[in-house]
Design a protein around this motif. Structure first.
Motif, PDB file in Angstrom:
ATOM      1  N   MET A  89       2.344   4.496  -1.081  1.00 15.08           N
ATOM      2  CA  MET A  89       1.978   5.501  -2.088  1.00 15.08           C
ATOM      3  C   MET A  89       0.808   5.060  -2.964  1.00 15.08           C
ATOM      4  O   MET A  89       0.758   5.393  -4.155  1.00 15.08           O
ATOM      5  CB  MET A  89       3.178   5.871  -2.951  1.00 15.08           C
ATOM      6  N   ASP A  90      -0.125   4.362  -2.369  1.00 11.27           N
ATOM      7  CA  ASP A  90      -1.396   4.024  -3.016  1.00 11.27           C
ATOM      8  C   ASP A  90      -1.266   3.005  -4.138  1.00 11.27           C
ATOM      9  O   ASP A  90      -1.934   1.984  -4.126  1.00 11.27           O
ATOM     10  CB  ASP A  90      -2.076   5.301  -3.531  1.00 11.27           C
ATOM     11  N   GLU A  91      -0.425   3.280  -5.132  1.00  8.19           N
ATOM     12  CA  GLU A  91      -0.328   2.360  -6.263  1.00  8.19           C
ATOM     13  C   GLU A  91       1.140   2.096  -6.565  1.00  8.19           C
ATOM     14  O   GLU A  91       1.934   3.029  -6.625  1.00  8.19           O
ATOM     15  CB  GLU A  91      -0.953   2.989  -7.511  1.00  8.19           C
ATOM     16  N   GLY A 143       0.805  -1.224   0.000  1.00 10.07           N
ATOM     17  CA  GLY A 143       0.000   0.000   0.000  1.00 10.07           C
ATOM     18  C   GLY A 143       0.829   1.260   0.000  1.00 10.07           C
ATOM     19  O   GLY A 143       0.300   2.349   0.183  1.00 10.07           O
TER      20      GLY A 143
END
Lengths: 297, 420
Positions: free
Chosen positions: B249-251, B247
Motif C-alpha cells: 500500500m505504498d506507505e 511496499g
C-alpha cells in the motif's frame, strides 16, 4: 540633448532600438546569464548554502567522474530520452495523421488528446503511482489479479520502474505534439496530394514522398523540444517515487533529480552545480547534434 | 465656535498621532519561523496567543514553509537581515547553523546550563557548548508500536512484548488471497518511514551490537550483530504467511491508517493524524524487547533558537519568547496538541502523562532511547533503504549488502566531519 540632435538619422535609430532592447537585455542578464555564470563559478567551489564559499578547483568534477551513481543516473537520463522521444513522436504522428482525416467529433477527440497536457504533472503522477501499486490498492494489479494473472511489480522493480514512469510522461506530452503535427499536416498544400492521386500513387508512397518530407520542419521542432523535455524529466519521477526519490536503487533517477537532491538534501551546492554544468553541456550537445542532422539542406 | 471646533480637531489629531508613536515605541514585533506541519502550527498559534496575553507589548508573527524549502529560506533570509528572530531547527542541524553564524547562544543568566542539565532529558545536552546552550526543545519524540485493536482481536492475539511475540502476532494477522497476493499485513515495513531508526538504534543493539562508535563518527554495524539484525528485518517478509510485505500500500502509515495493517512502528508525532481517522481503533505499546528483555528506542527533537538577526529590544523579546516556549506550560500544550513529548522529565513523567495509554509508551521509551547524530539524515536513511532493496530486489546476501552500506555511510561521515 545637444548630443542627440547631432546624431544622424541612422544613429538615432540605433539609439532608439537599444532603448527598447534595454529591458529584455537587462532582464536576460539578471535573470538568465548572471545565475548561469554563477552556477559555473559555484561548480568550482565548495558551499553548503550556509557557510562561506571556498575554492575546490576541479574536485567536484573529479568526484562526479568517480561517482557510480552519477553514471547510473546518466544512463537513466538517456534511457528516458532514447525511449521517450521516438515513442512519443511515432504515437503522436499516427494519432495526428488519422485525426486529421476524421470529421466525426473531430473537435471533441482533439480535446481529449490535449487534456492530459493541461493536467498538472503532479496530480497525474500521483494517480498513476496509485494505478501501479500492488494488490489491494493498485488498479492495474487488481485487474490482473481478478483474471488470475500474477501481479507485476511496476514501481518496485529495478527494470520495470523506468518504463512505468515514462509511460505517463509520454502520455502527458502527446496532446501538444499532436496539435503541432496537425498544424504541420494542414500546412501541406492540397495540390500535391491531388497530383499524386491523378498519378495513381499508393498511400504509402504519398506518406513517404510527400507528407513526411514536407513535415520535416515540424519534426525537427518536436524532436528538439521533446528531447529537451525528456532530458529534463523531474516531476513525474519525483512524485511517483517521493519516499525513495529516483529509486528503487537509483534505477529511475534522472540527472535533474540528482541535482535537486545534492543541492537541497545534501546541501552540497558545488557538487550540484557541477552536475548542472554537465546537464547544460549535454542539452547543448544533443540539441546542436539534432539540428545538424535534421536541418534542411 | 468654529475656532473651537478646529482646536478640538487639532488636539484630537495630535493626541492620536502621539498615541500612534507611543504604541510603536513600546510594542515589539518579533518573527517566528517553523516548517509546516498542521498540528505544530496549531500548537504554536496557541502558545503565541498565551504569550501575547502575558506580554501585551510583544507581538509574535509566525511564518511557516513547506519542509522542503525550509532550510534554504532560513539560510537566505537571516544573512540578509530578514526573516525570523526565533527559529526552529532540527537538532542535527545545530553545527551547520552555528558555523554559518545564523544563531546566537542563549543568555546564560536566563538559561543557566547547570539548571537545564538537571531539568531536561540528557539528550538535550548535545545543544550545549561550554556552559552555554545554543538552543532548546519544547518537545522530544520517540518511537512506539501502534496496533490495530480490531485486527488483533480478530486474530486472537495480544499486543506483543517481545520481538518473537511480535512476529507471531503479525503472522496471525497477515491475509493472503488465493493467488498468493498479500491483502493485509500483520506489520508494516519500510526503511523509508521510521524503520531505519528502528533498525539502527533498536534492532542492532538488541542483537548485541553497537551501531556507531566515536560519537557517531564511525559506522560499527557491519558485524555479526548487524547482520543478524538485518536478516531479522528482511526476513519479516519471508515465510508462509509472512509477517509483512515491503511496499505494501505504498506507505506504511497509509496501510495502518486504512486498517490493512495490524502493527506499525512510528513516532509520537503520528498520534495527531491517527486520532482523526474515523473507524480506526488503535492502541500503542512500547517497542518490543528482545528475548533477554532488553529494549531500546530512538529519540529526536526540534529546537528553537534565537537568530543573529535579533538585536536590542527584539532580542529581549525573543529571550522572553524562548523562555515561554520552553516552559512547563508550553510543553504540556505541545503534548496535548501535537502529541510530542515534553522535553523535561518533570513534565513528561507526571502520573497522568506516564500512565496515559497513548503517551505512556512513548514517554517510557524516552528513558532508554538513543539519539543518532546524523551528518545528513536523508542520505543516511537512503543508504539503509538501498541496503534492504539490494536484498529484496537483487537477491544479494545480507553480509554483502551490509558491507556496502557500512562503507557508503562511513564515506559520507568522513566527508562531513572532514569539512566541519
Amino acid at each position: 540633448m545637444q548630443l542627440y540632435r547631432n546624431l544622424t538619422i541612422r544613429q538615432k535609430q540605433i539609439v532608439w532600438a537599444w532603448a527598447f532592447l534595454a529591458l529584455p537585455v537587462v532582464f536576460y542578464t539578471v535573470i538568465r546569464f548572471y545565475p548561469t555564470a554563477n552556477a559555473v563559478l559555484i561548480s568550482f567551489q565548495d558551499w553548503n548554502l550556509l557557510g562561506d564559499r571556498t575554492w575546490a578547483g576541479l574536485d567536484n568534477y573529479a568526484k562526479l567522474v568517480a561517482d557510480p551513481v552519477f553514471w547510473q543516473v546518466f544512463r537513466n537520463t538517456f534511457a528516458y530520452l532514447i525511449l521517450g522521444t521516438p515513442i512519443s513522436l511515432v504515437i503522436s504522428f499516427i494519432v495526428a495523421y488519422h485525426l486529421d482525416k476524421t470529421r466525426f467529433m473531430h473537435g471533441f477527440l482533439r480535446m481529449l488528446y490535449f487534456l492530459p497536457f493541461m493536467t498538472s504533472a503532479v496530480a497525474m503522477a500521483w494517480v498513476w503511482r496509485w494505478f501501479y501499486q500492488p494488490v489491494p490498492i493498485g488498479l492495474f494489479n487488481n485487474a490482473l489479479a481478478s483474471i488470475g494473472i500474477p501481479q507485476i511489480n511496476f514501481l518496485n522493480s529495478t527494470t520495470n520502474a523506468l518504463p512505468a514512469i515514462l509511460a505517463p510522461a509520454v502520455w502527458a506530452g502527446l496532446g501538444f505534439q499532436i496539435i503541432i503535427f496537425m498544424a504541420g499536416l494542414r500546412a501541406i498544400p492540397r495540390s500535391y496530394y491531388e497530383a499524386a492521386r491523378i498519378d495513381g500513387v499508393s498511400t504509402w508512397t504519398v506518406l513517404w514522398e510527400i507528407t513526411l518530407p514536407l513535415l520535416k520542419p515540424t519534426i525537427v521542432f518536436l524532436v528538439v523540444f521533446s528531447s529537451i523535455g525528456f532530458l529534463r524529466i523531474f516531476d513525474h519521477v519525483f512524485n511517483m517515487t517521493t519516499n525513495n526519490p529516483g529509486g528503487p536503487l537509483n534505477s529511475t533517477k534522472p540527472l535533474v533529480l540528482m541535482i535537486y537532491q545534492t543541492a537541497f538534501n545534501s546541501f552540497d551546492m558545488g557538487y550540484a552545480a557541477a552536475q548542472t554544468v554537465v546537464l547544460f553541456l549535454v542539452l547543448l550537445g544533443v540539441s546542436l547534434l539534432q539540428l545538424r542532422i535534421l536541418r534542411d539542406r | 465656535m468654529r475656532l473651537n471646533r478646529l482646536k478640538t480637531m487639532a488636539f484630537a489629531t495630535t493626541a492620536s498621532a502621539a498615541m500612534l508613536i507611543g504604541s510603536t515605541a513600546s510594542a515589539v514585533e518579533i518573527e517566528y519561523w517553523q516548517y509546516f506541519f498542521d498540528a505544530r502550527v496549531k500548537a504554536m498559534e496557541q502558545l503565541i496567543d498565551n504569550f501575547q496575553a502575558e506580554n501585551p507589548d510583544i507581538t509574535v508573527t509566525m511564518t511557516h514553509f513547506p519542509y522542503a524549502d525550509y532550510r534554504t529560506k532560513v539560510a537566505a533570509a537571516i544573512p540578509a537581515g530578514e526573516g525570523p528572530d526565533v527559529v526552529q531547527l532540527f537538532y542535527g542541524w545545530l553545527n551547520d547553523y552555528v558555523a554559518a553564524d545564523l544563531i546566537q547562544p542563549l543568555p546564560a543568566d536566563t538559561f543557566p546550563a547547570d539548571e537545564i542539565d538537571a531539568e531536561f532529558f540528557p539528550m538535550v545536552q548535545a545543544m550545549k557548548e561550554g556552559d552555554q546552550y545554543w538552543a532548546l526543545p519544547t518537545a522530544v519524540r520517540s518511537l512506539a508500536l501502534f496496533y490495530n485493536e480490531r485486527l488483533l482481536e480478530e486474530a486472537g492475539v495480544e499486543p506483543p512484548e517481545t520481538l518473537d511475540e511480535m512476529i507471531e502476532a503479525a503472522r496471525a494477522m497477515t491475509k493472503v488471497d488465493g493467488a498468493g497476493n498479500v491483502t493485509q499485513v500483520g506489520m508494516t515495513a519500510g526503511m523509508t518511514a521510521q524503520d531505519h531508526h528502528w533498525w539502527r538504534e533498536v534492532l542492532v543493539r538488541q542483537f548485541g551490537g553497537e551501531p556507531y562508535l566515536d560519537d557517531y563518527q564511525t559506522v560499527n554495524y557491519n558485524t555479526p550483530a548487524g547482520e543478524a539484525a538485518l536478516d531479522f528485518y528482511v526476513g519479516m517478509a519471508d515465510g508462509d504467511p509472512p509477517a509483512t510485505a515491503f511496499g505494501f500500500m505504498d506507505e506504511p502509515q497509509a496501510a495502518f491508517k486504512a486498517g490493512r495493517a495490524g502493527m506499525h512502528i512510528d513516532g509520537s508525532f503520528r498520534i495527531g493524524s491517527l486520532e482523526d481517522t474515523r473507524g480506526l481503533k488503535w492502541g500503542v505499546t512500547e517497542l518490543p524487547a528482545n528475548a533477554e528483555g532488553m529494549r531500546s528506542n530512538y529519540s529526536s527533537y526540534w529546537v528553537n533558537a534565537i537568530t543573529t538577526k535579533a538585536e536590542g529590544e527584539k532580542y529581549d523579546a525573543a529571550v522572553k519568547f524562548m523562555e515561554y516556549v520552553t516552559s512547563d506550560e508550553a510543553m504540556q500544550i505541545w503534548l496535548d496538541v501535537v502529541g510530542e513529548l515534553p522535553a523535561k522529565p518533570s513534565v513528561g513523567m507526571t502520573e497522568d502523562n506516564a500512565n496515559d495509554p497513548v503517551f505512556g509508551p512513548f514517554i517510557r521509551g524516552l528513558e532508554y532511547a538513543n539519539t543518532t547524530k546524523f551528518a545528513n539524515e536523508s542520505a543516511q536513511r537512503q543508504i539503509l533503504v538501498e541496503m534492504v532493496e539490494r536484498m529484496t530486489l537483487q537477491d544479494m546476501s545480507a553480509s554483502e549488502s551490509l558491507a556496502i552500506a557500512a562503507e557508503a555511510e562511513q564515506k559520507l561521515l568522513d566527508e562531513y566531519y572532514a569539512d566541519n
